[in-house]
Design a protein around this motif. Structure first.
Motif, short mmCIF file in Angstrom:
data_model
loop_
_atom_site.label_atom_id
_atom_site.label_comp_id
_atom_site.label_asym_id
_atom_site.label_seq_id
_atom_site.Cartn_x
_atom_site.Cartn_y
_atom_site.Cartn_z
N THR A 208 0.60 -0.65 -0.10
CA THR A 208 -0.19 0.04 -0.16
C THR A 208 0.67 1.05 0.38
OG1 THR A 208 -0.26 -0.14 2.14
CG2 THR A 208 -2.27 -1.07 0.96
N TYR A 209 0.31 2.56 -0.41
CA TYR A 209 1.06 4.15 -0.71
C TYR A 209 -0.33 4.25 -0.38
CZ TYR A 209 4.15 7.55 -1.88
OH TYR A 209 4.95 8.44 -1.64
N ILE A 210 -0.11 5.16 0.65
CA ILE A 210 -1.22 6.28 1.16
C ILE A 210 -0.85 7.78 1.46
CG2 ILE A 210 -3.57 6.38 2.39
CD1 ILE A 210 -3.30 3.56 3.37
N THR A 211 -1.22 7.95 0.82
CA THR A 211 -0.77 9.97 0.69
C THR A 211 -1.73 10.67 1.45
OG1 THR A 211 -1.50 11.28 -0.98
CG2 THR A 211 0.20 10.36 -1.47
N GLY A 212 -0.92 11.80 2.47
CA GLY A 212 -2.23 12.82 3.56
C GLY A 212 -0.89 13.50 3.77
N SER A 213 -1.16 14.51 5.35
CA SER A 213 -0.79 15.30 5.83
C SER A 213 -0.49 15.01 7.71
CB SER A 213 -1.37 16.25 6.28
OG SER A 213 -2.88 15.97 5.86
N PHE A 214 0.13 14.98 8.26
CA PHE A 214 0.46 14.67 9.59
C PHE A 214 -1.18 15.25 10.33
CE2 PHE A 214 2.65 15.25 13.63
CZ PHE A 214 2.82 13.96 14.32
N SER A 215 -1.84 14.38 10.94
CA SER A 215 -2.80 15.15 11.90
C SER A 215 -2.53 14.75 13.22
CB SER A 215 -3.80 14.99 11.25
OG SER A 215 -5.09 15.15 12.66
N GLY A 216 -1.54 14.32 14.05
CA GLY A 216 -0.85 14.26 15.09
C GLY A 216 -0.85 12.88 15.17
N LEU A 217 -1.31 12.87 16.87
CA LEU A 217 -0.86 11.00 17.54
C LEU A 217 -2.37 11.38 18.59
CD1 LEU A 217 2.33 11.21 19.32
CD2 LEU A 217 1.77 10.12 16.30
N ASP A 218 -2.90 9.67 18.92
CA ASP A 218 -3.82 9.49 19.07
C ASP A 218 -2.99 9.29 20.45
OD1 ASP A 218 -3.63 7.30 19.42
OD2 ASP A 218 -4.99 6.43 17.85
N ALA A 219 -4.70 8.63 21.19
CA ALA A 219 -3.93 8.81 22.97
C ALA A 219 -3.28 6.93 23.38
CB ALA A 219 -5.34 8.67 23.94
N GLN A 220 -3.30 6.60 21.87
CA GLN A 220 -2.19 4.83 21.81
C GLN A 220 -0.90 5.50 21.39
OE1 GLN A 220 -5.37 5.40 21.10
NE2 GLN A 220 -6.02 4.84 23.63
N GLY A 221 -0.77 6.89 20.55
CA GLY A 221 0.42 6.99 20.39
C GLY A 221 0.20 6.77 18.65
N ARG A 222 -0.71 7.04 17.94
CA ARG A 222 -0.59 5.77 16.74
C ARG A 222 -0.89 7.27 15.95
NH1 ARG A 222 -6.47 2.68 16.57
NH2 ARG A 222 -6.85 4.59 17.71
N LEU A 223 -0.13 7.37 14.27
CA LEU A 223 0.17 8.27 14.01
C LEU A 223 -1.56 8.68 13.23
CD1 LEU A 223 3.02 9.70 11.66
CD2 LEU A 223 0.22 9.23 10.34
N LEU A 224 -1.54 9.83 13.13
CA LEU A 224 -3.24 10.19 12.53
C LEU A 224 -3.28 11.44 11.46
CD1 LEU A 224 -4.98 11.18 15.94
CD2 LEU A 224 -5.29 8.67 15.07
N LEU A 225 -3.45 10.13 10.21
CA LEU A 225 -3.24 10.73 8.63
C LEU A 225 -4.62 11.38 7.88
CD1 LEU A 225 -1.22 10.51 6.31
CD2 LEU A 225 -2.26 8.36 5.74
N ALA A 226 -4.34 12.51 8.00
CA ALA A 226 -5.59 13.10 7.33
C ALA A 226 -5.85 13.35 5.84
CB ALA A 226 -5.27 14.60 7.82
#
Length: 243
Positions: A208-226
């Motif tokens: 897979t290859y998904i593009t977007g923008s960085f939207s922070g981290l959630d409470a579990q440390g997962r990267l949030l991709l907008a």
């Protein structure tokens, strides 16, 4: 608990030796460091090339609360690497050339300077965690297709021994913060040292290859991709590529 440092001129892999010691019952807080490493390993089966003069160290932990400890550990490591490198390379004016990238890479001028490999094992009642850390201090290896950096580009590089001891002190400090206050302050420290929210990035998986923008981290440390369609998704694994 104080750390027990064990130094070797040359090793195949500091983490392999550290894991063998863990399996043999070695207590918490062992640090194995090699001044030259011939078979270093990175994430996803990659090799970590060591031209000599750089940091190659592995740390043994036996956490009382493995779940919380391991969840916070990548971010503790990233912040600790940032703080240690900044100590040896202070910036008088302007923005720092250092930056962390999810979850635990350290970048210098946008190029990878240091990385972390976390491995676990042992019985459920007494698990061990081995953290292998590689940092380019004196020189960056030349690897086709990869952009790498060394701390010596910005300052007189410290010895691997001095950097290792300073790094362990920072790791102890941030682990203590996590134990006292939980993940929130570690998360905040990581975000303050990372690429800004809104930075364009891509997540590359095996297929897979998904593009977007960085939207922070959630409470579990997962990267949030907008995503471009307005949706925001959590990222659990994958290579993060910054534009």
């Amino acid at each position: 608990m104080s750390w027990r440092f064990e130094y070797h001129e040359t090793l195949g892999s500091t983490s392999d030796l550290c894991k063998a010691r863990a399996e043999a019952g070695e207590p918490d807080h062992l640090a194995i460091q090699a001044f030259s490493q011939t078979s270093g390993r990175g994430t996803r089966g990659r090799t970590w090339t060591d031209p000599g003069g750089n940091l190659a160290i592995s740390l043994l932990f036996r956490p009382a609360d493995p779940t919380a400890f391991i969840a916070a550990l990548p971010f503790v490591m990233a912040v600790s690497l940032f703080e240690t490198a900044t100590h040896f390379c202070p910036t008088a004016t302007g923005p720092s050339p250092l930056m962390v990238k999810w979850p635990n890479d350290l970048l210098l001028d946008g190029r990878k300077m240091a990385g972390v490999l976390i491995e676990t094992g042992g019985p459920q009642h007494s698990p061990w965690v081995v953290v292998g850390i590689g940092a380019n201090l004196r020189q960056a290896p030349e690897i086709p297709g990869r952009r790498l950096a060394a701390l010596s580009e910005k300052t007189d590089a410290p010895s691997a021994e001095a950097f290792g001891k300073a790094l362990v002190a920072q790791i102890d400090r941030w682990n203590a913060v996590q134990e006292r206050e939980g993940f929130a302050p570690v998360r905040a420290a990581w975000l303050a040292r990372a690429h800004p929210v809104g930075s364009p990035l891509a997540v590359q998986g095996c297929e897979t290859y998904i593009t977007g923008s960085f939207s922070g981290l959630d409470a579990q440390g997962r990267l949030l991709l907008a995503l471009p369609n307005g949706e925001t998704i959590p990222v659990v694994t994958g290579d993060i590529l910054l534009d």
